[in-house]
Design a protein around this motif. Structure first.
Motif, PDB file in Angstrom:
ATOM      1  N   UNK A  43      31.673  78.788  23.761  1.00 27.07           N
ATOM      2  CA  UNK A  43      31.843  79.150  25.169  1.00 27.07           C
ATOM      3  C   UNK A  43      32.186  77.907  25.979  1.00 27.07           C
ATOM      4  N   UNK A  44      33.067  78.079  26.947  1.00 27.08           N
ATOM      5  CA  UNK A  44      33.506  76.943  27.763  1.00 27.08           C
ATOM      6  C   UNK A  44      32.501  76.700  28.885  1.00 27.08           C
ATOM      7  N   UNK A  45      31.968  75.460  28.963  1.00 27.29           N
ATOM      8  CA  UNK A  45      30.957  75.204  29.988  1.00 27.29           C
ATOM      9  C   UNK A  45      31.570  74.992  31.374  1.00 27.29           C
ATOM     10  N   UNK A  46      32.888  74.914  31.433  1.00 31.30           N
ATOM     11  CA  UNK A  46      33.538  74.781  32.743  1.00 31.30           C
ATOM     12  C   UNK A  46      33.813  76.130  33.408  1.00 31.30           C
ATOM     13  N   UNK A  47      33.727  77.187  32.597  1.00 30.46           N
ATOM     14  CA  UNK A  47      33.920  78.530  33.155  1.00 30.46           C
ATOM     15  C   UNK A  47      32.550  79.086  33.548  1.00 30.46           C
ATOM     16  N   UNK A  48      32.392  79.613  34.752  1.00 32.27           N
ATOM     17  CA  UNK A  48      31.079  80.146  35.142  1.00 32.27           C
ATOM     18  C   UNK A  48      30.587  81.186  34.137  1.00 32.27           C
ATOM     19  N   UNK A  49      29.273  81.170  33.902  1.00 33.39           N
ATOM     20  CA  UNK A  49      28.670  82.088  32.926  1.00 33.39           C
ATOM     21  C   UNK A  49      28.996  83.535  33.263  1.00 33.39           C
ATOM     22  N   UNK A  50      29.110  83.831  34.546  1.00 35.91           N
ATOM     23  CA  UNK A  50      29.394  85.196  34.988  1.00 35.91           C
ATOM     24  C   UNK A  50      30.788  85.664  34.517  1.00 35.91           C
ATOM     25  N   UNK A  51      31.668  84.680  34.224  1.00 34.30           N
ATOM     26  CA  UNK A  51      33.024  85.003  33.728  1.00 34.30           C
ATOM     27  C   UNK A  51      33.092  84.901  32.201  1.00 34.30           C
ATOM     28  N   UNK A  52      31.917  84.709  31.558  1.00 33.70           N
ATOM     29  CA  UNK A  52      31.893  84.619  30.097  1.00 33.70           C
ATOM     30  C   UNK A  52      31.801  83.196  29.582  1.00 33.70           C
ATOM     31  N   UNK A  53      31.638  82.197  30.478  1.00 34.96           N
ATOM     32  CA  UNK A  53      31.482  80.800  30.050  1.00 34.96           C
ATOM     33  C   UNK A  53      30.024  80.487  29.734  1.00 34.96           C
ATOM     34  N   UNK A  54      29.751  79.195  29.463  1.00 34.57           N
ATOM     35  CA  UNK A  54      28.396  78.784  29.083  1.00 34.57           C
ATOM     36  C   UNK A  54      27.592  78.416  30.327  1.00 34.57           C
ATOM     37  N   UNK A  55      26.341  78.908  30.450  1.00 35.36           N
ATOM     38  CA  UNK A  55      25.562  78.528  31.638  1.00 35.36           C
ATOM     39  C   UNK A  55      25.167  77.059  31.617  1.00 35.36           C
ATOM     40  N   UNK A  56      24.949  76.503  32.796  1.00 31.03           N
ATOM     41  CA  UNK A  56      24.544  75.101  32.919  1.00 31.03           C
ATOM     42  C   UNK A  56      23.227  74.842  32.189  1.00 31.03           C
ATOM     43  N   UNK A  57      22.317  75.820  32.184  1.00 33.09           N
ATOM     44  CA  UNK A  57      21.033  75.635  31.502  1.00 33.09           C
ATOM     45  C   UNK A  57      20.591  76.947  30.852  1.00 33.09           C
ATOM     46  N   UNK A  58      19.704  76.797  29.824  1.00 30.54           N
ATOM     47  CA  UNK A  58      19.272  77.964  29.049  1.00 30.54           C
ATOM     48  C   UNK A  58      18.156  78.745  29.734  1.00 30.54           C
ATOM     49  N   UNK A  59      17.252  78.000  30.394  1.00 33.36           N
ATOM     50  CA  UNK A  59      16.104  78.692  31.005  1.00 33.36           C
ATOM     51  C   UNK A  59      16.246  78.687  32.525  1.00 33.36           C
ATOM     52  N   UNK A  60      15.513  79.585  33.154  1.00 33.03           N
ATOM     53  CA  UNK A  60      15.684  79.761  34.598  1.00 33.03           C
ATOM     54  C   UNK A  60      15.000  78.653  35.397  1.00 33.03           C
ATOM     55  N   UNK A  61      15.661  78.201  36.464  1.00 33.89           N
ATOM     56  CA  UNK A  61      14.977  77.364  37.448  1.00 33.89           C
ATOM     57  C   UNK A  61      14.762  78.258  38.662  1.00 33.89           C
ATOM     58  N   UNK A  62      13.490  78.361  39.074  1.00 32.94           N
ATOM     59  CA  UNK A  62      13.159  79.316  40.127  1.00 32.94           C
ATOM     60  C   UNK A  62      13.373  78.727  41.507  1.00 32.94           C
TER      61      UNK A  62
END
Ligand SMILES: Cc1ncc(COP(=O)(O)O)c(C=O)c1O
Length: 401
Positions: A3-22
């Protein structure tokens, strides 16, 4: 395929981090835990010595002469309005960009909340619009130190004095903040604080009213607890004996417990540390986000020295291919959990049923369309701060117009 980390996760890319920051989290240490356990092992769970200690500490921190602790910030606003003598037929002026409680406190007393618009850069209530909204029914102005930065207190004080109005500062966000080097709590006729779970200093729930007036203090003490007094000076009846108390007015039970007061006292001992960490994070966010033309950053008036409670980015509709909702969802896909502070109070269906119409405060409404509160709290780690910045930057750059 990776997955491409430059593409937003919402568009199918890789998220910046695996776990949630609240978006927010309390900052509790062993001293806080021991303070609470100490109360649980003591003789008083409520109406005990920790409440007096909490009130004295708030007096010391804010410089206010008197403080009445109560169950939450909403209760504090209600008893402040009661002490101000607000009643049916009166009007109170507040901002729509606040939690509902800032306006509801007027409704509780039978008064009508009137909304003044905000300044589009500071997002604080605009003193000129406060003045425009004054009628012969106006009794009080309830400005909100939104995000922890103060409102233009001198200007609002001057308007209140000229029109004979009571100034009740909603400082739910600004415990520890200063205006012209004076602590919030020592300036308005009455100042309300909240110690809700996500506030800088917390008791889980908790509130207080600060005032310099003995007359208002006596009323606040009465209204915190059923309108009941043991003080012979205020009783309507002759005392029958040492057990006697009188109920001289009708009021709710808004008492705070010693358990909460102990936690708030322990937290207040770290107020400077909390403030320092919040300053650090704000500086880091400001430096990163001021470089992004897709964002507007909140301005503070130079007179304020703020312990920030919230950090808000405004996503500029004319500089992005996506709207606030999609931006918010894209951040969630990056595991950055956010919030929106606030929905204009008069948008709520309850207010709409009372006859309030959209369009009342245009600056507040366009602010609402673009605002996102990003994670901001003293327990936020440096790597979390950097991940939030990376996620916001990635979304801004990808969807830039
Ligand atoms: C601006 C403002 N005023 C009043 C309140 C009410 O405080 P509480 O939640 O302690 O009742 C809040 C709470 O979140 C608030 O943000």
């Amino acid at each position: 395929m990776a997955l491409d980390k430059n593409i937003p996760a919402i568009e199918g890319g890789m998220p910046v981090r695996d776990n949630k920051v609240y978006y927010s989290h309390q900052d509790i240490n062993d001293d806080d835990i021991n303070a609470v356990v100490g109360v649980l092992k003591s003789n008083f769970l409520t109406t005990g010595p920790k409440i007096t200690e909490m009130e004295q500490k708030i007096c010391e921190i804010t410089g206010a002469k008197y403080v009445v602790a109560c169950s939450n910030g909403t209760a504090a606003l209600h008893i402040a309005c009661m002490a101000a003598g607000i009643k049916e037929g009166d009007e109170i002026i507040t901002t729509p960009i606040t939690f509902a409680a800032s306006a509801n406190c007027g409704l509780y007393c039978g008064a009508t909340p009137v909304f003044a618009d905000i300044n589009p850069e500071t997002y604080q209530i605009d003193p000129a619009d406060v003045e425009r909204k004054i009628t012969d029914k106006t009794k009080a102005v309830i400005p909100v130190d939104f995000t922890g930065a103060t409102v233009q207190l001198d200007e609002i004080r001057e308007i209140c004095d000229r029109h004979g109005l009571i100034l009740i500062e909603d400082a739910a966000h600004s415990f520890g903040s200063k205006y012209k080097n004076k602590m919030v709590g020592s300036i308005a006729d009455m100042t309300e604080f909240s110690f809700h779970a996500i506030k800088t200093v917390t008791g889980g729930e908790g509130g207080a009213v600060a005032t310099n007036s003995k007359e208002l203090y006596d009323k606040l003490m009465l209204y915190r607890t059923h309108g009941i007094t043991r003080n012979p000076e205020f009783m309507g009846n002759e005392s029958d004996g040492p057990w006697y108390y009188d109920m001289v007015d009708l009021a709710p039970n808004y008492r705070i417990t010693d358990i909460q007061a102990a936690l708030i006292c322990s937290q207040m001992d770290r107020l400077d540390k909390f403030a320092e960490r919040r300053h650090e994070i704000k500086k880091r966010y400001d430096a990163a986000f001021s470089k992004l033309p897709q964002l507007q950053i909140q301005k503070e008036i130079p007179e304020t020295d703020s312990v920030r409670h919230l950090y808000i980015i405004r996503v500029k509709a004319d500089k992005l291919k996506i709207d606030r909702k999609k931006f918010f969802e894209a951040l969630a896909a990056e595991n950055v959990m956010c919030n929106v502070n606030y929905i204009p109070v008069y948008y709520f269906s309850y207010y709409q049923k009372l006859g309030y119409k959209k369009g009342l405060c245009p600056n507040a409404e366009s602010y609402y369309d673009e605002a996102i509160s990003i994670p901001f709290y003293s327990a936020l780690k440096d790597e979390d701060v950097e991940d939030v910045i990376a996620a916001v930057t990635k979304i801004c750059e990808y969807y830039a117009l």
